[in-house]
Scaffold this motif. Structure first.
Motif, PDB file in Angstrom:
ATOM      1  N   THR A 291     -26.751 -47.147 -51.046  1.00 48.31           N
ATOM      2  CA  THR A 291     -28.063 -46.811 -50.493  1.00 48.31           C
ATOM      3  C   THR A 291     -29.186 -47.492 -51.269  1.00 48.31           C
ATOM      4  O   THR A 291     -29.144 -47.578 -52.493  1.00 48.31           O
ATOM      5  CB  THR A 291     -28.278 -45.282 -50.515  1.00 48.31           C
ATOM      6  OG1 THR A 291     -27.177 -44.636 -49.877  1.00 48.31           O
ATOM      7  CG2 THR A 291     -29.559 -44.914 -49.799  1.00 48.31           C
ATOM      8  N   PRO A 315     -38.371 -43.999 -44.363  1.00 47.01           N
ATOM      9  CA  PRO A 315     -37.033 -43.810 -43.802  1.00 47.01           C
ATOM     10  C   PRO A 315     -36.744 -42.352 -43.456  1.00 47.01           C
ATOM     11  O   PRO A 315     -37.397 -41.424 -43.952  1.00 47.01           O
ATOM     12  CB  PRO A 315     -36.104 -44.299 -44.922  1.00 47.01           C
ATOM     13  CG  PRO A 315     -36.904 -44.143 -46.167  1.00 47.01           C
ATOM     14  CD  PRO A 315     -38.321 -44.418 -45.784  1.00 47.01           C
ATOM     15  N   ARG A 316     -35.746 -42.136 -42.614  1.00 45.32           N
ATOM     16  CA  ARG A 316     -35.396 -40.785 -42.167  1.00 45.32           C
ATOM     17  C   ARG A 316     -34.719 -39.996 -43.282  1.00 45.32           C
ATOM     18  O   ARG A 316     -34.919 -38.781 -43.406  1.00 45.32           O
ATOM     19  CB  ARG A 316     -34.470 -40.862 -40.951  1.00 45.32           C
ATOM     20  CG  ARG A 316     -33.979 -39.504 -40.442  1.00 45.32           C
ATOM     21  CD  ARG A 316     -33.161 -39.655 -39.166  1.00 45.32           C
ATOM     22  NE  ARG A 316     -32.658 -38.359 -38.719  1.00 45.32           N
ATOM     23  CZ  ARG A 316     -31.511 -37.837 -39.098  1.00 45.32           C
ATOM     24  NH1 ARG A 316     -30.731 -38.495 -39.953  1.00 45.32           N
ATOM     25  NH2 ARG A 316     -31.116 -36.655 -38.639  1.00 45.32           N
ATOM     26  N   GLU A 317     -33.926 -40.665 -44.113  1.00 46.20           N
ATOM     27  CA  GLU A 317     -33.169 -39.994 -45.163  1.00 46.20           C
ATOM     28  C   GLU A 317     -34.017 -39.797 -46.411  1.00 46.20           C
ATOM     29  O   GLU A 317     -34.725 -40.712 -46.839  1.00 46.20           O
ATOM     30  CB  GLU A 317     -31.908 -40.787 -45.520  1.00 46.20           C
ATOM     31  CG  GLU A 317     -30.792 -40.709 -44.493  1.00 46.20           C
ATOM     32  CD  GLU A 317     -31.045 -41.560 -43.253  1.00 46.20           C
ATOM     33  OE1 GLU A 317     -30.348 -41.374 -42.239  1.00 46.20           O
ATOM     34  OE2 GLU A 317     -31.946 -42.413 -43.314  1.00 46.20           O
ATOM     35  N   SER A 379     -25.710 -40.844 -52.062  1.00 43.06           N
ATOM     36  CA  SER A 379     -25.481 -42.186 -51.528  1.00 43.06           C
ATOM     37  C   SER A 379     -24.239 -42.233 -50.656  1.00 43.06           C
ATOM     38  O   SER A 379     -24.218 -42.901 -49.613  1.00 43.06           O
ATOM     39  CB  SER A 379     -25.365 -43.191 -52.683  1.00 43.06           C
ATOM     40  OG  SER A 379     -25.054 -44.478 -52.186  1.00 43.06           O
ATOM     41  N   PHE A 382     -25.368 -40.663 -47.377  1.00 45.30           N
ATOM     42  CA  PHE A 382     -26.325 -41.483 -46.635  1.00 45.30           C
ATOM     43  C   PHE A 382     -25.701 -42.783 -46.143  1.00 45.30           C
ATOM     44  O   PHE A 382     -25.944 -43.229 -45.025  1.00 45.30           O
ATOM     45  CB  PHE A 382     -27.538 -41.813 -47.511  1.00 45.30           C
ATOM     46  CG  PHE A 382     -28.502 -40.680 -47.696  1.00 45.30           C
ATOM     47  CD1 PHE A 382     -28.610 -39.666 -46.761  1.00 45.30           C
ATOM     48  CD2 PHE A 382     -29.323 -40.637 -48.816  1.00 45.30           C
ATOM     49  CE1 PHE A 382     -29.515 -38.628 -46.928  1.00 45.30           C
ATOM     50  CE2 PHE A 382     -30.230 -39.602 -49.000  1.00 45.30           C
ATOM     51  CZ  PHE A 382     -30.325 -38.591 -48.057  1.00 45.30           C
ATOM     52  N   GLU A 384     -25.094 -46.947 -46.071  1.00 44.13           N
ATOM     53  CA  GLU A 384     -25.880 -48.181 -46.214  1.00 44.13           C
ATOM     54  C   GLU A 384     -27.179 -48.077 -45.412  1.00 44.13           C
ATOM     55  O   GLU A 384     -27.318 -48.673 -44.338  1.00 44.13           O
ATOM     56  CB  GLU A 384     -25.056 -49.381 -45.771  1.00 44.13           C
ATOM     57  CG  GLU A 384     -23.845 -49.647 -46.655  1.00 44.13           C
ATOM     58  CD  GLU A 384     -23.099 -50.914 -46.254  1.00 44.13           C
ATOM     59  OE1 GLU A 384     -23.663 -51.709 -45.464  1.00 44.13           O
ATOM     60  OE2 GLU A 384     -21.970 -51.099 -46.708  1.00 44.13           O
ATOM     61  N   VAL A 385     -28.133 -47.330 -45.957  1.00 50.20           N
ATOM     62  CA  VAL A 385     -29.435 -47.169 -45.306  1.00 50.20           C
ATOM     63  C   VAL A 385     -30.532 -47.231 -46.365  1.00 50.20           C
ATOM     64  O   VAL A 385     -30.264 -47.190 -47.562  1.00 50.20           O
ATOM     65  CB  VAL A 385     -29.523 -45.812 -44.564  1.00 50.20           C
ATOM     66  CG1 VAL A 385     -28.497 -45.722 -43.452  1.00 50.20           C
ATOM     67  CG2 VAL A 385     -29.378 -44.649 -45.547  1.00 50.20           C
ATOM     68  N   ASP A 386     -31.768 -47.325 -45.899  1.00 48.53           N
ATOM     69  CA  ASP A 386     -32.918 -47.135 -46.777  1.00 48.53           C
ATOM     70  C   ASP A 386     -33.221 -45.646 -46.838  1.00 48.53           C
ATOM     71  O   ASP A 386     -33.124 -44.934 -45.825  1.00 48.53           O
ATOM     72  CB  ASP A 386     -34.135 -47.881 -46.235  1.00 48.53           C
ATOM     73  CG  ASP A 386     -33.970 -49.389 -46.314  1.00 48.53           C
ATOM     74  OD1 ASP A 386     -33.133 -49.851 -47.109  1.00 48.53           O
ATOM     75  OD2 ASP A 386     -34.682 -50.091 -45.567  1.00 48.53           O
ATOM     76  N   ALA A 387     -33.563 -45.156 -48.014  1.00 50.60           N
ATOM     77  CA  ALA A 387     -33.863 -43.741 -48.188  1.00 50.60           C
ATOM     78  C   ALA A 387     -34.919 -43.573 -49.271  1.00 50.60           C
ATOM     79  O   ALA A 387     -35.146 -44.474 -50.081  1.00 50.60           O
ATOM     80  CB  ALA A 387     -32.597 -42.957 -48.553  1.00 50.60           C
TER      81      ALA A 387
END
Length: 402
Positions: A291, A315-317, A379, A382, A384-387
């Protein structure tokens, strides 16, 4: 000669601390200077033009932006790591004793000492709100201490939107008032001058009291992203801020006002501050597991309000990390003063030493969330995202320095 030797040894001690992995060496270097040269701060600063910056929120960012703006014309001494107690001030001056200008972030309780020691050319007062009541005084008491410390010889840049700051600046020889057109003040129910209930009007943009205390007229105003001078129609520009959020725009505006006072072209100063994307780890991006986390610092109800609003545009997370050590404030009852509704509809994970306290608060607020052991588990969840990581002081600096 003696002072130069002390500074040399302090720098060596700081280098040794970094080499041994014991920290950044700033605090220990400052302690050494203050112990063996108690008058060092006064002697070094006597040859400099000094700007002091203090308030509950925004000190580090505002100080960094001012340093960048003034750095386009002057050599700068600056406590860039955010070390804002006695040792941090000494270390910053000792690190660059020949600088023309010192731009120093100062803790609210240290400000009276810093004023006496440095005889500043300008004092920038940001705001005053509830923060770590187990360590700091009640807000009104801090405002009173500031007012007693600020004398007729001082020049102040003060927030007109904050009654406590206006009260604190009352004795200054010259006050420049700045308004960000911000509504209300979560801690200002009663008048800081007489104690009667304040009358808030015009949607929370104005305040007044029967004793005559009232919001002063602003010399500079922030209207959306434009900084406007009420005294010079030629001084009007759109602020270029690379740091997200309304608070960052306000901090940038203050930096530009200080630059103007130091004779720096506002366009040049604007370009300089636009290059600042992170301050001492704030808003920096850090890869943890799979992440990509953006690091956000929150320390008290006011900063959580600003950070949650900023994060809501991201980001959503989001991962919340809350500790309760000395630097964080050991009393977590402030969690109940934070409106966590901006987290609704997002994927929220919670960790930190006081994760159970946070989870209880979110449950009452009706925010769906999950408690995890650490950021690595977050991580894995979540992926492989932006958080965003919103962290309290000690958690933030552990993550920023990892």
């Amino acid at each position: 000669m003696y002072l130069r030797i002390v500074i040399f040894k302090a720098k060596a001690l700081g280098w040794l601390s970094r080499a041994l992995g014991r920290g950044n060496g700033i605090v220990i270097a400052g302690h050494f200077i203050n112990k063996f040269a108690p008058n060092a701060v006064k002697k070094i600063s006597a040859k400099m033009r000094v700007v002091l910056v203090s308030g509950t929120n925004g000190k580090s960012t505002t100080t960094k932006l001012i340093a960048e703006a003034l750095g386009t014309k002057y050599s700068i001494a600056h406590n860039h790591t955010g070390a804002n107690l006695f040792s941090g001030v000494a270390a910053a001056l000792g690190a660059n004793p020949k600088a023309a200008v010192a731009v120093l972030e100062v803790d609210e309780l240290v400000l009276p000492w810093a004023i006496e020691q440095t005889n500043p050319e300008l004092i920038v007062l940001l705001n005053l709100g509830r923060d770590q009541l187990d360590r700091l005084s009640e807000v009104r008491m801090i405002a009173q201490k500031w007012q007693r410390a600020i004398g007729k010889s001082q020049k102040v840049l003060a927030s007109a939107d904050d009654p406590f700051v206006v009260f604190a600046a009352a004795n200054a020889g010259m006050v420049t008032y700045f308004s960000a057109q911000s509504a209300g003040h979560i801690d200002a129910t009663t008048c800081p001058k007489c104690g009667a209930l304040l009358n808030w009007s015009n949607g929370g943009l104005e305040y007044s009291c029967e004793c005559g205390f009232a919001k002063p007229k602003s010399d500079w105003s922030l209207i959306e992203n434009k900084l406007v001078s009420s005294k010079d129609s030629q001084k009007k520009l759109s602020i270029k801020s690379s740091i997200p959020g309304a608070a960052a725009l306000q901090n940038s505006a203050r930096a530009l006002i200080v630059a103007d006072k130091f004779g720096i072209d506002l366009g040049i100063a604007n370009e300089a501050i636009s290059k600042v994307k992170a301050v001492d780890g704030r808003f920096a991006v850090k890869n943890i597991g799979h992440t990509k986390f953006r690091l956000l610092l929150s320390k008290n109800p006011a900063s959580w309000r600003e950070t949650l609003a900023t994060s809501a545009q991201g980001p959503r997370e989001v991962l919340l990390v809350v500790n309760a050590n000395t630097q964080d404030g050991k009393d977590t009852s402030w969690l109940w003063d934070v409106d966590f509704k901006p987290l609704a509809g997002r994927r929220v994970l919670v960790t930190g030493e006081r994760k159970v306290d946070v989870a209880a608060r979110l449950t009452v607020e009706g925010i769906n969330h999950e408690v995890v052991d650490n950021e690595y588990e977050a991580s894995r969840i979540f992926g492989e995202v932006d958080a965003d990581i919103i962290a309290s002081y000690t958690a933030f600096h552990r993550l920023a320095n990892k």
